[in-house]
Motif scaffolding. Structure first.
Motif, mmCIF file in Angstrom:
data_model
loop_
_atom_site.group_PDB
_atom_site.id
_atom_site.type_symbol
_atom_site.label_atom_id
_atom_site.label_comp_id
_atom_site.label_asym_id
_atom_site.label_seq_id
_atom_site.Cartn_x
_atom_site.Cartn_y
_atom_site.Cartn_z
ATOM 1 N N GLU A 11 104.874 49.339 -49.687
ATOM 2 C CA GLU A 11 106.361 49.215 -49.583
ATOM 3 C C GLU A 11 106.616 49.553 -48.201
ATOM 4 O OE1 GLU A 11 110.229 50.875 -51.941
ATOM 5 O OE2 GLU A 11 108.204 51.392 -52.611
ATOM 6 N N LEU A 12 106.209 50.865 -47.652
ATOM 7 C CA LEU A 12 106.653 50.940 -46.212
ATOM 8 C C LEU A 12 106.435 49.888 -45.145
ATOM 9 C CD1 LEU A 12 107.688 53.324 -44.239
ATOM 10 C CD2 LEU A 12 105.143 53.981 -44.057
ATOM 11 N N SER A 13 105.273 49.313 -45.289
ATOM 12 C CA SER A 13 104.714 48.262 -44.216
ATOM 13 C C SER A 13 105.853 46.895 -44.475
ATOM 14 C CB SER A 13 103.487 47.745 -44.483
ATOM 15 O OG SER A 13 103.142 47.186 -45.680
ATOM 16 N N HIS A 14 106.183 46.795 -45.767
ATOM 17 C CA HIS A 14 107.372 45.734 -45.869
ATOM 18 C C HIS A 14 108.653 46.179 -45.376
ATOM 19 C CE1 HIS A 14 105.064 42.427 -48.311
ATOM 20 N NE2 HIS A 14 104.559 43.563 -48.905
ATOM 21 N N GLY A 15 108.738 47.174 -45.452
ATOM 22 C CA GLY A 15 110.044 47.804 -45.003
ATOM 23 C C GLY A 15 110.147 47.758 -43.411
ATOM 24 N N LEU A 16 109.066 48.293 -42.772
ATOM 25 C CA LEU A 16 109.111 48.179 -41.243
ATOM 26 C C LEU A 16 108.849 46.588 -40.823
ATOM 27 C CD1 LEU A 16 108.414 49.733 -38.715
ATOM 28 C CD2 LEU A 16 105.700 49.327 -38.997
ATOM 29 N N ALA A 17 108.316 45.657 -41.612
ATOM 30 C CA ALA A 17 108.445 44.414 -41.294
ATOM 31 C C ALA A 17 109.843 43.856 -41.117
ATOM 32 C CB ALA A 17 107.352 43.539 -41.983
ATOM 33 N N ASN A 18 110.568 44.170 -42.122
ATOM 34 C CA ASN A 18 111.957 43.672 -42.189
ATOM 35 C C ASN A 18 112.953 44.608 -41.512
ATOM 36 O OD1 ASN A 18 110.938 41.778 -44.061
ATOM 37 N ND2 ASN A 18 111.111 43.225 -45.859
ATOM 38 N N LEU A 19 112.365 45.444 -40.559
ATOM 39 C CA LEU A 19 113.298 46.270 -39.822
ATOM 40 C C LEU A 19 114.118 45.327 -38.715
ATOM 41 C CD1 LEU A 19 114.637 49.087 -39.593
ATOM 42 C CD2 LEU A 19 112.566 49.564 -37.931
ATOM 43 N N SER A 20 115.349 45.310 -38.369
ATOM 44 C CA SER A 20 115.917 44.917 -37.413
ATOM 45 C C SER A 20 115.839 45.604 -36.181
ATOM 46 C CB SER A 20 117.446 44.433 -38.024
ATOM 47 O OG SER A 20 118.125 43.770 -36.736
ATOM 48 N N MET A 21 115.721 44.764 -35.091
ATOM 49 C CA MET A 21 115.553 45.402 -33.863
ATOM 50 C C MET A 21 116.782 45.654 -33.019
ATOM 51 S SD MET A 21 112.425 46.323 -33.265
ATOM 52 C CE MET A 21 112.414 46.946 -34.973
ATOM 53 N N PHE A 22 117.854 44.713 -33.622
ATOM 54 C CA PHE A 22 119.138 44.874 -32.588
ATOM 55 C C PHE A 22 120.051 45.511 -33.731
ATOM 56 C CE2 PHE A 22 123.383 42.773 -31.807
ATOM 57 C CZ PHE A 22 123.431 43.241 -30.370
ATOM 58 N N PRO A 23 120.857 46.432 -32.808
ATOM 59 C CA PRO A 23 120.898 46.697 -31.782
ATOM 60 C C PRO A 23 120.269 48.242 -31.231
ATOM 61 C CG PRO A 23 123.189 47.607 -32.709
ATOM 62 C CD PRO A 23 122.298 46.962 -33.869
ATOM 63 N N TYR A 24 119.873 48.979 -32.164
ATOM 64 C CA TYR A 24 119.618 50.318 -31.617
ATOM 65 C C TYR A 24 118.383 50.343 -31.115
ATOM 66 C CZ TYR A 24 123.288 51.242 -35.205
ATOM 67 O OH TYR A 24 124.701 51.395 -35.690
ATOM 68 N N PHE A 25 117.236 49.597 -31.759
ATOM 69 C CA PHE A 25 116.016 49.707 -31.047
ATOM 70 C C PHE A 25 116.031 48.806 -29.750
ATOM 71 C CE2 PHE A 25 114.983 50.737 -35.430
ATOM 72 C CZ PHE A 25 113.897 51.320 -35.407
ATOM 73 N N ASP A 26 116.701 47.936 -29.673
ATOM 74 C CA ASP A 26 116.700 47.130 -28.408
ATOM 75 C C ASP A 26 117.469 47.847 -27.119
ATOM 76 O OD1 ASP A 26 115.650 44.919 -29.378
ATOM 77 O OD2 ASP A 26 117.533 43.825 -29.695
ATOM 78 N N MET A 27 118.679 48.779 -27.788
ATOM 79 C CA MET A 27 119.295 49.632 -26.855
ATOM 80 C C MET A 27 118.291 50.751 -26.294
ATOM 81 S SD MET A 27 122.763 51.569 -27.341
ATOM 82 C CE MET A 27 123.729 50.416 -27.502
ATOM 83 N N ALA A 28 117.548 51.145 -27.186
ATOM 84 C CA ALA A 28 116.347 52.395 -26.903
ATOM 85 C C ALA A 28 115.297 51.695 -25.749
ATOM 86 C CB ALA A 28 115.688 52.809 -28.032
ATOM 87 N N HIS A 29 114.975 50.464 -26.133
ATOM 88 C CA HIS A 29 114.250 49.746 -24.985
ATOM 89 C C HIS A 29 114.906 49.614 -23.619
ATOM 90 C CE1 HIS A 29 111.535 46.845 -23.287
ATOM 91 N NE2 HIS A 29 112.748 45.952 -23.126
ATOM 92 N N TYR A 30 115.961 49.105 -23.719
ATOM 93 C CA TYR A 30 116.706 48.857 -22.432
ATOM 94 C C TYR A 30 117.019 50.247 -21.763
ATOM 95 C CZ TYR A 30 118.227 44.335 -24.402
ATOM 96 O OH TYR A 30 117.962 43.322 -24.844
ATOM 97 N N ILE A 31 117.176 51.296 -22.347
ATOM 98 C CA ILE A 31 117.569 52.573 -21.750
ATOM 99 C C ILE A 31 116.066 53.373 -21.122
ATOM 100 C CG2 ILE A 31 118.170 55.204 -22.202
ATOM 101 C CD1 ILE A 31 120.269 54.440 -24.489
ATOM 102 N N VAL A 32 115.128 53.137 -22.036
ATOM 103 C CA VAL A 32 113.867 53.676 -21.358
ATOM 104 C C VAL A 32 113.228 52.832 -20.311
ATOM 105 C CG1 VAL A 32 111.379 54.177 -22.233
ATOM 106 C CG2 VAL A 32 112.997 54.853 -23.566
ATOM 107 N N SER A 33 113.679 51.609 -20.310
ATOM 108 C CA SER A 33 113.073 50.736 -19.198
ATOM 109 C C SER A 33 113.829 50.886 -18.004
ATOM 110 C CB SER A 33 113.089 49.319 -19.724
ATOM 111 O OG SER A 33 112.299 49.055 -20.842
ATOM 112 N N ILE A 34 115.137 51.154 -18.122
ATOM 113 C CA ILE A 34 116.092 51.397 -16.896
ATOM 114 C C ILE A 34 115.915 52.867 -16.372
ATOM 115 C CG2 ILE A 34 118.256 51.337 -15.873
ATOM 116 C CD1 ILE A 34 118.976 49.188 -17.999
ATOM 117 N N MET A 35 115.503 53.714 -17.270
ATOM 118 C CA MET A 35 115.329 54.935 -16.695
ATOM 119 C C MET A 35 113.712 55.185 -15.855
ATOM 120 S SD MET A 35 116.456 57.262 -19.905
ATOM 121 C CE MET A 35 115.579 58.993 -18.842
ATOM 122 N N ALA A 36 113.084 54.149 -16.491
ATOM 123 C CA ALA A 36 111.612 54.113 -15.627
ATOM 124 C C ALA A 36 111.675 53.585 -14.385
ATOM 125 C CB ALA A 36 110.478 53.357 -16.485
#
Length: 324
Positions: A11-36
């Motif tokens: 059930e956890l794997s199904h929940g992870l697979a259905n998790l939406s990346m926008f906007p929070y995870f995408d924003m985290a990716h942008y912040i970490v990348s631009i900080m790097a």
């Protein structure tokens, strides 16, 4: 039957697979990348001199994987920029990281607890990027395992793979930083993920997609957290890499003796040339000193003869006066 289906992790794997990346995870990716990017040497100076070059470098850090995979698949390079919402969100993040008053956004994001959370969220997005690249390549080249691995690798680690081009945007040329010469941990872990997902898509790896996503995500998150909390930059695959290298690529070669003799001859020849050059310099110095002292002695001799001549002329003048 899959072993993971018998465990409560299904059930956890199904929940992870259905998790939406926008906007929070995408924003985290942008912040970490631009900080790097900001922490690269000389970037702050570029951000003050040329904000456009700084913005373009930031977009390459954020969308480098999509750009590189589009080039490899002969698709429009500007296609990743067609997502206006993503570009706008990345641009706002870029401005806040570089130009926020009192540098509040960067200082807060650089705190270890918050940066750890952001980095973990970025690792989650890595799974989706690698899987998306492999799936896209599989839809076009169903029987090509190498193409699927390459596209998945480019999609997940494109920002690092095109680092030399990004440096050129900022007026920097450092070919020694090429990821193919010395791969960083994100590039290695992305390559491993691309191989695993490609094997899973071609049915060589008997796992469901969502189960592999869970295993890979947990592995990357745990390793990233360990590296940040311990302050270690060593790869967890260092021992395996060393063993494989020593076994396959560091064996005895029949050309080693010849190479050693050539290097020794070059060293001896260089030492002989250095000794000869030193002796020649010494001779030149002695000759130069002799040449410098010879004109002085000549001048002294000439001045002595002139004085003797003047004395004789004065004596003759005196005698003439006496005679007169």
């Amino acid at each position: 039957m899959d072993l993971l289906e018998l465990l409560p992790l299904d059930e956890l794997s199904h929940g992870l697979a259905n998790l939406s990346m926008f906007p929070y995870f995408d924003m985290a990716h942008y912040i970490v990348s631009i900080m790097a990017l900001r922490e690269q040497p000389g970037v702050l100076e570029v951000s003050r001199v040329s904000p456009l070059a700084c913005w373009f470098s930031s977009m390459l850090f954020c969308f480098g994987g999509a750009v590189l995979s589009a080039i490899m698949l002969a698709e429009p390079v500007v296609a990743p920029l067609s997502n206006s919402t993503g570009v706008l969100l990345a641009s706002i993040t870029w401005y806040l990281v570089f130009y926020c008053p009192m540098d509040l956004v960067y200082c807060c994001s650089a705190l270890l607890p918050l940066r750890l959370v952001l980095s973990v969220m970025k690792e989650v997005t890595r799974t989706w990027k690698v899987l998306g690249g492999v799936t896209l390549a599989h839809s076009k080249y169903k029987d090509s395992l190498l193409v699927m691995i390459a596209i998945g690798w480019a999609k997940g680690a494109g920002g690092g793979l095109i680092r030399n081009f990004e440096q050129l945007v900022r007026g920097v040329w450092k070919p020694e930083t090429n990821e193919l010469l010395k791969m960083s941990y994100p590039t290695k872990i992305t390559l491993i993920g691309a191989v695993l997902f490609a094997l899973q898509q071609t049915r060589y790896l008997p796992l469901q997609t969502h189960h592999l996503m869970l295993i890979y995500t947990v592995f990357t998150v745990v390793n990233k957290s360990r590296m940040m909390l311990t302050g270690s930059s060593s790869s967890p695959f260092a021992a395996i890499e060393s063993t494989v290298y020593k076994t396959l690529f560091a064996g005895h070669s029949p050309y080693d003796a010849l190479t050693g003799e050539v290097q020794k001859a070059c060293v001896d020849h260089g030492a002989a040339n250095g000794t000869t050059a030193t002796a020649g310099t010494k001779e030149i110095g002695e000759n130069g000193a002799a040449e410098k002292t010879t004109p002085v002695s000549r001048v002294k001799g000439q001045s002595g003869s002139l004085k003797a001549k003047e004395k004789s002329e004065n004596a003759d003048t005196t005698n003439c006066k006496k005679i007169n």
